[in-house]
Design a protein around this motif. Structure first.
Motif, PDB file in Angstrom:
ATOM      1  N   UNK A 108      45.661  -2.246  55.325  1.00 37.35           N
ATOM      2  CA  UNK A 108      47.160  -1.629  55.769  1.00 37.35           C
ATOM      3  C   UNK A 108      46.707  -0.350  56.148  1.00 37.35           C
ATOM      4  N   UNK A 109      47.518   0.187  57.490  1.00 38.05           N
ATOM      5  CA  UNK A 109      47.426   1.339  58.249  1.00 38.05           C
ATOM      6  C   UNK A 109      48.788   2.052  58.260  1.00 38.05           C
ATOM      7  N   UNK A 110      48.957   3.199  58.259  1.00 38.39           N
ATOM      8  CA  UNK A 110      50.178   3.833  58.660  1.00 38.39           C
ATOM      9  C   UNK A 110      49.428   5.310  59.135  1.00 38.39           C
ATOM     10  N   UNK A 111      50.222   5.725  60.205  1.00 40.75           N
ATOM     11  CA  UNK A 111      49.784   6.621  61.096  1.00 40.75           C
ATOM     12  C   UNK A 111      51.116   7.839  61.170  1.00 40.75           C
ATOM     13  N   UNK A 112      50.726   9.035  60.819  1.00 44.85           N
ATOM     14  CA  UNK A 112      51.665  10.039  60.811  1.00 44.85           C
ATOM     15  C   UNK A 112      51.565  10.991  61.901  1.00 44.85           C
ATOM     16  N   UNK A 113      52.578  11.328  62.838  1.00 44.57           N
ATOM     17  CA  UNK A 113      52.598  12.316  63.746  1.00 44.57           C
ATOM     18  C   UNK A 113      52.729  13.710  63.127  1.00 44.57           C
ATOM     19  N   UNK A 114      52.229  14.654  63.346  1.00 43.00           N
ATOM     20  CA  UNK A 114      52.416  16.181  63.111  1.00 43.00           C
ATOM     21  C   UNK A 114      52.791  16.745  64.322  1.00 43.00           C
ATOM     22  N   UNK A 115      53.953  17.257  64.204  1.00 47.86           N
ATOM     23  CA  UNK A 115      54.603  17.966  65.655  1.00 47.86           C
ATOM     24  C   UNK A 115      55.168  19.160  65.307  1.00 47.86           C
ATOM     25  N   UNK A 116      54.670  20.183  65.994  1.00 43.73           N
ATOM     26  CA  UNK A 116      55.126  21.463  65.915  1.00 43.73           C
ATOM     27  C   UNK A 116      54.213  22.410  66.161  1.00 43.73           C
ATOM     28  N   UNK A 117      54.570  23.598  66.953  1.00 44.80           N
ATOM     29  CA  UNK A 117      53.649  24.622  67.316  1.00 44.80           C
ATOM     30  C   UNK A 117      52.973  25.005  66.357  1.00 44.80           C
ATOM     31  N   UNK A 118      51.710  25.281  66.219  1.00 48.13           N
ATOM     32  CA  UNK A 118      51.185  25.794  64.795  1.00 48.13           C
ATOM     33  C   UNK A 118      50.784  24.983  63.872  1.00 48.13           C
ATOM     34  N   UNK A 119      51.347  23.549  63.987  1.00 48.16           N
ATOM     35  CA  UNK A 119      51.159  22.613  62.815  1.00 48.16           C
ATOM     36  C   UNK A 119      49.595  22.183  62.889  1.00 48.16           C
ATOM     37  N   UNK A 120      48.478  21.848  61.816  1.00 49.28           N
ATOM     38  CA  UNK A 120      47.458  21.657  62.147  1.00 49.28           C
ATOM     39  C   UNK A 120      47.043  20.876  60.757  1.00 49.28           C
ATOM     40  N   UNK A 121      46.051  20.081  60.854  1.00 49.87           N
ATOM     41  CA  UNK A 121      45.656  19.213  59.640  1.00 49.87           C
ATOM     42  C   UNK A 121      44.128  19.129  60.004  1.00 49.87           C
ATOM     43  N   UNK A 122      43.460  19.389  58.740  1.00 50.40           N
ATOM     44  CA  UNK A 122      41.662  19.243  58.927  1.00 50.40           C
ATOM     45  C   UNK A 122      41.187  18.535  57.653  1.00 50.40           C
ATOM     46  N   UNK A 123      40.282  17.890  57.587  1.00 49.99           N
ATOM     47  CA  UNK A 123      39.817  17.026  56.566  1.00 49.99           C
ATOM     48  C   UNK A 123      38.814  18.150  55.779  1.00 49.99           C
ATOM     49  N   UNK A 124      39.019  18.141  54.584  1.00 46.89           N
ATOM     50  CA  UNK A 124      38.246  18.773  53.666  1.00 46.89           C
ATOM     51  C   UNK A 124      37.844  17.855  52.316  1.00 46.89           C
ATOM     52  N   UNK A 125      36.409  17.380  52.769  1.00 43.97           N
ATOM     53  CA  UNK A 125      36.070  16.305  51.970  1.00 43.97           C
ATOM     54  C   UNK A 125      36.803  15.172  52.113  1.00 43.97           C
ATOM     55  N   UNK A 126      37.437  14.626  51.104  1.00 43.38           N
ATOM     56  CA  UNK A 126      38.227  13.495  50.959  1.00 43.38           C
ATOM     57  C   UNK A 126      39.542  13.638  51.162  1.00 43.38           C
ATOM     58  N   UNK A 127      40.020  15.085  51.128  1.00 42.25           N
ATOM     59  CA  UNK A 127      41.372  15.634  51.144  1.00 42.25           C
ATOM     60  C   UNK A 127      41.714  16.126  52.525  1.00 42.25           C
ATOM     61  N   UNK A 128      43.085  16.472  52.518  1.00 43.31           N
ATOM     62  CA  UNK A 128      43.624  16.651  53.884  1.00 43.31           C
ATOM     63  C   UNK A 128      44.188  18.037  53.621  1.00 43.31           C
ATOM     64  N   UNK A 129      43.899  19.138  54.774  1.00 39.96           N
ATOM     65  CA  UNK A 129      44.850  20.479  54.474  1.00 39.96           C
ATOM     66  C   UNK A 129      45.497  20.575  55.716  1.00 39.96           C
ATOM     67  N   UNK A 130      46.688  20.988  55.472  1.00 45.92           N
ATOM     68  CA  UNK A 130      47.603  21.000  56.342  1.00 45.92           C
ATOM     69  C   UNK A 130      48.269  22.364  56.668  1.00 45.92           C
ATOM     70  N   UNK A 131      48.584  22.898  57.765  1.00 49.55           N
ATOM     71  CA  UNK A 131      49.196  24.070  58.110  1.00 49.55           C
ATOM     72  C   UNK A 131      50.671  23.723  58.617  1.00 49.55           C
ATOM     73  N   UNK A 132      51.748  23.687  57.885  1.00 51.73           N
ATOM     74  CA  UNK A 132      52.872  23.179  58.143  1.00 51.73           C
ATOM     75  C   UNK A 132      54.096  24.274  58.549  1.00 51.73           C
ATOM     76  N   UNK A 133      53.699  25.479  58.668  1.00 52.02           N
ATOM     77  CA  UNK A 133      54.741  26.603  58.760  1.00 52.02           C
ATOM     78  C   UNK A 133      55.133  27.205  57.694  1.00 52.02           C
ATOM     79  N   UNK A 134      54.612  26.956  56.427  1.00 53.60           N
ATOM     80  CA  UNK A 134      54.824  27.547  55.216  1.00 53.60           C
ATOM     81  C   UNK A 134      53.800  28.939  55.062  1.00 53.60           C
ATOM     82  N   UNK A 135      54.080  29.837  54.156  1.00 49.47           N
ATOM     83  CA  UNK A 135      53.200  30.840  53.852  1.00 49.47           C
ATOM     84  C   UNK A 135      51.919  30.543  53.252  1.00 49.47           C
ATOM     85  N   UNK A 136      51.559  29.258  52.903  1.00 52.03           N
ATOM     86  CA  UNK A 136      50.517  28.796  52.329  1.00 52.03           C
ATOM     87  C   UNK A 136      49.974  27.393  52.836  1.00 52.03           C
TER      88      UNK A 136
END
Length: 187
Positions: A83-111
């Protein structure tokens, strides 16, 4: 008779089903899944098809007949195709990157937000070439776990109705609201 419960489940090549002590075990090329089966529900394999049958028409048995068939069919599909689900990350400055097995995202929060996969789940992060928007693909063999992980990630930043920024499922329509109208106001 349950309309869903009486449908046979086709068994692809390489998929084995065994039942022991009230559990059904489905083995396939992608892995193994196990789930409890309610009492009274029988699983019979005939001609590369699995039939889910109930012995009587009691309310409890009828209620679980179609459910059991759907759950076992999802298990068969999971161990053969996955099974597979795809999520779109929409927004200026919103980013995602792989860190090992985990995902690090920037979603407009301070962290930064870091998400670790559940057992049996893998992540893939990419970026659309034409829109430069990021996406996160969640893969696994258990439909329930893939859906739950996707729902938890979407819950981090749901799409807002004015600009549509946030995390959404691929193909999800976000109802947009009109913003404040400029009428000129009082002088």
């Amino acid at each position: 008779m349950s309309r869903i419960g009486k449908l046979p489940i086709p068994l692809p090549a390489g998929v084995e089903i065994t039942r022991n002590n009230g559990h059904v075990v489905v083995k396939g090329p992608k892995g193994t899944l196990e789930r409890a089966v309610p009492e009274g529900i029988q699983l019979n394999v005939q001609d590369n098809q699995l039939l889910v049958e109930r012995p009587d028409d009691e309310q409890q048995t009828r209620a679980r007949h179609g459910l059991t068939r759907s759950l076992v069919a999802n298990m068969v599909q999971g161990v053969s195709e996955g099974y597979e689900k795809t999520l779109d990350i929409v927004g200026v400055g919103f980013r995602a990157e792989m860190v090992g097995q985990a995902v690090r995202m920037q979603l407009g929060y301070s962290h930064l937000v870091e998400i670790h996969p559940r057992p049996g789940i893998t992540f893939e992060v990419g970026q659309e070439t034409n829109t430069r928007q990021f996406f996160l693909r969640i893969r696994g063999i258990d439909k329930e776990t893939v859906g739950q992980q996707a729902a938890e990630i979407r819950g981090l930043k749901k799409p807002e109705p004015y600009k549509g920024k946030g995390i959404r499922y691929r193909g999800e329509a976000v109802r947009r609201k009109a913003g404040k109208s400029a009428k000129g106001g009082k002088k």
